[in-house]
Structure formats: structure tokens, C-alpha cells
Design an enzyme around this catalytic site. Structure first.
Site, PDB file in Angstrom:
ATOM      1  N   ASP A 156      95.281  12.200 -68.075  1.00 27.69           N
ATOM      2  CA  ASP A 156      95.578  13.254 -67.117  1.00 27.69           C
ATOM      3  C   ASP A 156      97.083  13.291 -66.807  1.00 27.69           C
ATOM      4  OD1 ASP A 156      94.376  15.191 -65.193  1.00 27.69           O
ATOM      5  OD2 ASP A 156      95.326  13.901 -63.710  1.00 27.69           O
ATOM      6  N   GLU A 176      96.888  15.203 -71.917  1.00 31.79           N
ATOM      7  CA  GLU A 176      96.964  16.484 -71.229  1.00 31.79           C
ATOM      8  C   GLU A 176      98.408  16.596 -70.747  1.00 31.79           C
ATOM      9  OE1 GLU A 176      95.892  18.996 -67.273  1.00 31.79           O
ATOM     10  OE2 GLU A 176      96.594  16.945 -67.237  1.00 31.79           O
TER      11      GLU A 176
HETATM   12  C1  GLC Z   1      95.030  17.685 -64.407  1.00 29.97           C
HETATM   13  C2  GLC Z   1      93.567  17.984 -64.267  1.00 29.97           C
HETATM   14  C3  GLC Z   1      93.387  18.800 -63.033  1.00 29.97           C
HETATM   15  C4  GLC Z   1      93.862  17.996 -61.845  1.00 29.97           C
HETATM   16  C5  GLC Z   1      95.296  17.535 -62.039  1.00 29.97           C
HETATM   17  C6  GLC Z   1      95.658  16.466 -61.067  1.00 29.97           C
HETATM   18  O1  GLC Z   1      95.795  18.820 -64.617  1.00 29.97           O
HETATM   19  O2  GLC Z   1      93.088  18.601 -65.417  1.00 29.97           O
HETATM   20  O3  GLC Z   1      92.057  19.190 -62.862  1.00 29.97           O
HETATM   21  O4  GLC Z   1      93.796  18.778 -60.700  1.00 29.97           O
HETATM   22  O5  GLC Z   1      95.479  16.976 -63.305  1.00 29.97           O
HETATM   23  O6  GLC Z   1      95.009  15.270 -61.379  1.00 29.97           O
END
Ligand code: GLC
Length: 530
Positions: A207, A267
Site C-alpha cells: 500500500d 501500489e
Molecule cells: C491506498 C489504498 C486506499 C487507502 C490508502 C491509504 O491507496 O488503496 O484504499 O485509503 O492507500 O492507506
């Protein structure tokens, strides 16, 4: 090229809270997923990615983790996790889990200890605590804003109500950012990775993988820099800093030390394909989500350009490219592509395009049913922190997180036992879209996904490998994957004819005619064997 499962996998994202509720508390759980695994096997996915199911107050749907080594009681137990993992593996489905290293929950033991401790203490040094600016420290330490809206700093008050230091949170105030210059933070997360690797997970989705390292001294964001999801990110002092790469080199050594083929997926909302590829150098992560593809408009020239730059940038570092159209943070692609019948037509064509491209594809639960975004959730139902933090101007991401319709004509549509009240209301329009309504129905979205995924598994030409663009009329994407397998996508609204034809293996919509020449209706895609 060495072969690794993730290089060509179709990976299905499960938003745990909304997938299947086994106990009727209105929220999905691990046991619910376990019960539905045979359906995922029938759909033909190679792997699942589970969004966070760890102990959490759910201030941000579980991306606020209070204990990284345990399951939140509302989602089940560690034993349920082990059962789910074993059952998935028995069906040949790999399991990736989420790791959230940029921030913890404010309910995490570390943060509670930090709040109780003095400024400058080792407890505080795990997070980014700073004194405020101005004579009485009442101004935040810098001008950073939260991705969810409002300031990125919150000021603590001591127990007698006296204001004291501020702490950084790039997201919600219940998600304090960790300080990755502290070796203890490294050790903790490396241990968390081992905890789950030892249990047998096949990988991690990381994340906010571009956010953990901040520019030294936490400088102000330059005036005029947009803090949007993809704009100007490398000018931001808290995203895509060079220091993150050292973290991933260490993590890679850990996954490499395990048996089996464990994957690390980033991500990272980083704009430029070449910057993203730096996360995928041979000693770093295996994959990164392709958000440039996700955010590309329904436009043949643009799509072709993104495919080319993605393949080139990933190829340069030897990584397999990934593709994605929907996830739990964005408007579902049926709706993004215009909504209604047209949105669905384009979404289906877009999916066949994506599944024919070289590399691996990430699917988001419900897209196999053609679910649109739910845009009319009542305000009192909204749970995404974005809603409040934006001063109730941005409704946030709940519309793509509504629980899945499995069967039946009324709520909870088989999401939970009869009488369950789902955590977000499910619209009536879900009835005809349920899995049961579409299963075995010729021409349904579910059947198209099932067929395409089966073909991807059967045809060696699909998945990893190369592609070659073929000549085509304006607005048509036409390419060859080798062994006579081709894909054609008509992005325009009108039917076109292609000079060649072939056996239609799967089509995204009706009206395809394969005679001497191929007639492809507007906003339709086909896979051909020539
Ligand atoms: C990422 C996740 C999202 C979350 C953010 C903070 O972007 O996909 O859902 O709100 O991180 O953890």
C-alpha cells in the site's frame, strides 16, 4: 525469460468487507470468501489479492491497521485465514495479501505509546512528530495536505488539555505516518512479512509503496504543485523519493529467501512509466499496478500509446507489465466509460482488450458482473473518510465498495444470510446483475469473463510474451499475440470491417460477423484465431 506465475496471472481483488458475509453481521469475512472459492475457480482466476483484514478500527476500511499479525474479529480469526489459504491452494489459486507500511492506525500500540511519551522520546521517533510553527507552535510544521482533504498534520493535546506536538498523516488523522528513517520500523515490517510468508502467502500488495520515505527536513510543497493522484507526483516531497528503493531491496532479499515464487506488487501512484519501472528493477519489486492504463480515456490513440510506453518501460527492466481497469479506490470502469448500456459495452470491450495484452491483469470483484458504480448512496451511509475530510464535497470511494450480489431478487442478494443488513445499502438494480442471474446465460458479462479467462489459461499465446500491432481502420486497436491469436477492439460508435477474418473465440457483444471479412460493431472487441 524465466517463467513466474505472476508474469501472466489474472489476479482477482477481493475487498474483504464486501465480498461475502458468512455470519450475517453485514460485513464480509474470511469464512465467506472460503465458501465462495469454488466460484472463483469456476471464473478461472489464477490468484486472489485480499484487501486488509487485520485488526483495525476501520477508519479507512482497514487501511488503518492496529495489529499487523492478527485478523480483526469481524473478519474472522487466524485459523480462518489458514483455512482460506489452504483451500485456495487446493484449488490452484494463489493468495496475495495487503501490507500497509506507510502508516499505522492511531489505535496501534506504537502510536498509543508515542502519544503517552515525551517529545523526543524513542516512542515518538517511530512516527513523524514535529513542533508547530509560529511563536506558540500553533501552525502546522509544513503546508502538506492530506490526500483525503484538509491538513496532513494533527496537533496533540496533553492530558491536561495543553496543545503540544503535531503528527503527520498523509491520509486520515487516524492513520499516522511512520518514520522510515527509524531502523525499528524496518525491522518491524520485515518481521511482519516473515510472519505471513511463514504462513504460506504467495505475495504482498504494498500500500502507498511510493510514500514511505519523505524528503529530509519535510520541506513545504512548492506553490502550485497539484497533489492529485497522478499529477506532478515526483515534485512532491513525500512521494517517489529515492530512499524507498532501499526498502524494497531489503524486502526482495526476504521474499527470495523463501521457497516458492512469492511476489511483491507496488501500489504506487507515480505518473511516469519510467519512474514506475525503477520499482521493478531486478533486485526490487516484481510488479506495479499500471495506473496510467487505468486512468486512460476510451480512446484508441491514447490506449495504444499507454500500452506501448508501459511495455517499453517494463521491458527495459525485465518486468512483466500489469493491467488494471478497476479497484476499490476508483469509479468502476462501466461508469467511468460513460455508464448505462454504452458504459457496459465499452467496459466489456475494454476488458477483452486488457486480457489479451501481454502481462498480468488485475480484476476487481464485481467487474465480472458488469457492476456499475453506485452513485446514489444516501449521505448518512457514506463511510469513506474523504467525505468528512473534504467538507462533504467529495463523496469518496464507497460507490465501488458496495457488497456483491450473489443471488436472489432483494437485499442482501446472497451477500449474507437472509435478514443481513449489508454495511452499505445494495441497490435494487443489483438483482439482474447477480452471479446467479448471469451464470450460464449466453452473452452475459459473467460468461464473457469466464470464457476469456479460460482461453487465457488454455492458449499459450496469451498472458506473458509479446504483441504486434496490425494495420487497422481509425479508432480500431488490432494486434497479434502469436500462434494465430489476435485481438481487435473497435472503440468507435460505428461498425467497422477488417480485411481479415477468422474464428471468433470470444466477443464482448453481439453482432460480430466473421465472413470473408470481419464485421465488428461499435464499441466491441473480439479474440480471433486466424
Ligand atoms: C491506498 C489504498 C486506499 C487507502 C490508502 C491509504 O491507496 O488503496 O484504499 O485509503 O492507500 O492507506
Amino acid at each position: 525469460m524465466e517463467s513466474h506465475w505472476w508474469r501472466e496471472a489474472a489476479i482477482y481483488q477481493i475487498y474483504v468487507r464486501s465480498f461475502a458475509d458468512s455470519d450475517g453481521d453485514g460485513e464480509g469475512d474470511l469464512a465467506g470468501i472460503c465458501q465462495k472459492l469454488p466460484h472463483l475457480a469456476e471464473l478461472g482466476v489464477d490468484a486472489i489479492w485480499l484487501t486488509p483484514f487485520y485488526v483495525s478500527p476501520l477508519a479507512d476500511g482497514g487501511y488503518d491497521v492496529a495489529d499487523y499479525r492478527d485478523v480483526d474479529p469481524r473478519f474472522g480469526t487466524l485459523e480462518d485465514f489458514d483455512t482460506l489459504l489452504a483451500s485456495a491452494h487446493e484449488l490452484g489459486i494463489r493468495v496475495i495479501i495487503d501490507v500497509v507500511p506507510n502508516h499505522t492506525s492511531s489505535a496501534h500500540r506504537w502510536f498509543r505509546e508515542a502519544v503517552a511519551a515525551e517529545p523526543g522520546s524513542p516512542e515518538r521517533s517511530r512516527y513523524l512528530f514535529r513542533d508547530g510553527r509560529g511563536p506558540d507552535g500553533s501552525e502546522p510544521p509544513n503546508n502538506w495536505t492530506s490526500i483525503f482533504g484538509g491538513p496532513a498534520w494533527t496537533r496533540l493535546k496533553s492530558s491536561d488539555g495543553v496543545p503540544e506536538q503535531w503528527y503527520l498523516h498523509l491520509f486520515d488523522s487516524e492513520q499516522p505516518d511512520l518514520d522510515w528513517t527509524n531502523p525499528e520500523v524496518h525491522e518491524e515490517f520485515e518481521d511482519v512479512l516473515r510472519f505471513w510468508l511463514d504462513r504460506g502467502v504467495d505475495g504482498f500488495r504494498i500500500d502507498v509503496a511510493h510514500g514511505m520515505v519523505k524528503a529530509p527536513e519535510l520541506p513545504d510543497v512548492a506553490e502550485g504543485t497539484e497533489a492529485g493522484m497522478l499529477d506532478g507526483q515526483h515534485e512532491l516531497p513525500y512521494f517517489d523519493q529515492d530512499g524507498v528503493h532501499e526498502i524494497y531491496r531489503r524486502w526482495r532479499r526476504i521474499t527470495d529467501s523463501y521457497e516458492g515464487d512469492r511476489a511483491l506488487v507496488a501500489e504506487a501512484w507515480v505518473e511516469d512509466a519510467d519512474r514506475i519501472a525503477r520499482y521493478l528493477r531486478p533486485d526490487e519489486l516484481h510488479q506495479a499496478f499500471n495506473f496510467e492504463y487505468l486512468t486512460a480515456a476510451w480512446d484508441a490513440t491514447r490506449l495504444r500509446e499507454v500500452v506501448d510506453t508501459s511495455l517499453a518501460a517494463n521491458g527495459a527492466v525485465g518486468a512483466a507489465t500489469t493491467w488494471v481497469l478497476s479497484n476499490h479506490d476508483v469509479v468502476r470502469h462501466v461508469t467511468r466509460f460513460g455508464g448505462g448500456e454504452q458504459g457496459l459495452r465499452r467496459a466489456r470491450a475494454g476488458t477483452l482488450f486488457m486480457l489479451a495484452l501481454p502481462g498480468s491483469a488485475y480484476l476487481y470483484q464485481g467487474e465480472e458482473l458488469g457492476l456499475p458504480e453506485v452513485t446514489d448512496l444516501p449521505e448518512e451511509a457514506l463511510q469513506d473518510p474523504t467525505w468528512e475530510r473534504s467538507g462533504r464535497t467529495d463523496r469518496g470511494r464507497d460507490g465501488c465498495r458496495v457488497p456483491l450480489p450473489w443471488e436472489g431478487g432483494s437485499s442482501p442478494f446472497g451477500f449474507g444470510p437472509e435478514g443481513t443488513t449489508p454495511w452499505l445499502p445494495m441497490p435494487e438494480a443489483y438483482g439482474p446483475l447477480s452471479r446467479e442471474s448471469q451464470r450460464g446465460v449466453e452473452g452475459s458479462t459473467l460468461e464473457m469473463y469466464t470464457r476469456a479467462l479460460r482461453l487465457r489459461g488454455e492458449l499459450a499465446a496469451l498472458g506473458d510474451g509479446t504483441m504486434e500491432w496490425l494495420e487497422s481502420p481509425e479508432g480500431v486497436l488490432y494486434f497479434d499475440r502469436g500462434s494465430g491469436i489476435r485481438c481487435a477492439v473497435n472503440t468507435t460508435g460505428a461498425a467497422v470491417e477488417l480485411p481479415e477474418s477468422g474464428e471468433v473465440l470470444v466477443a464482448s457483444g453481439p453482432g460480430v460477423f466473421a465472413g470473408e471479412r470481419l464485421t465488428l460493431p461499435g464499441e466491441t472487441a473480439v479474440w480471433l484465431r486466424v
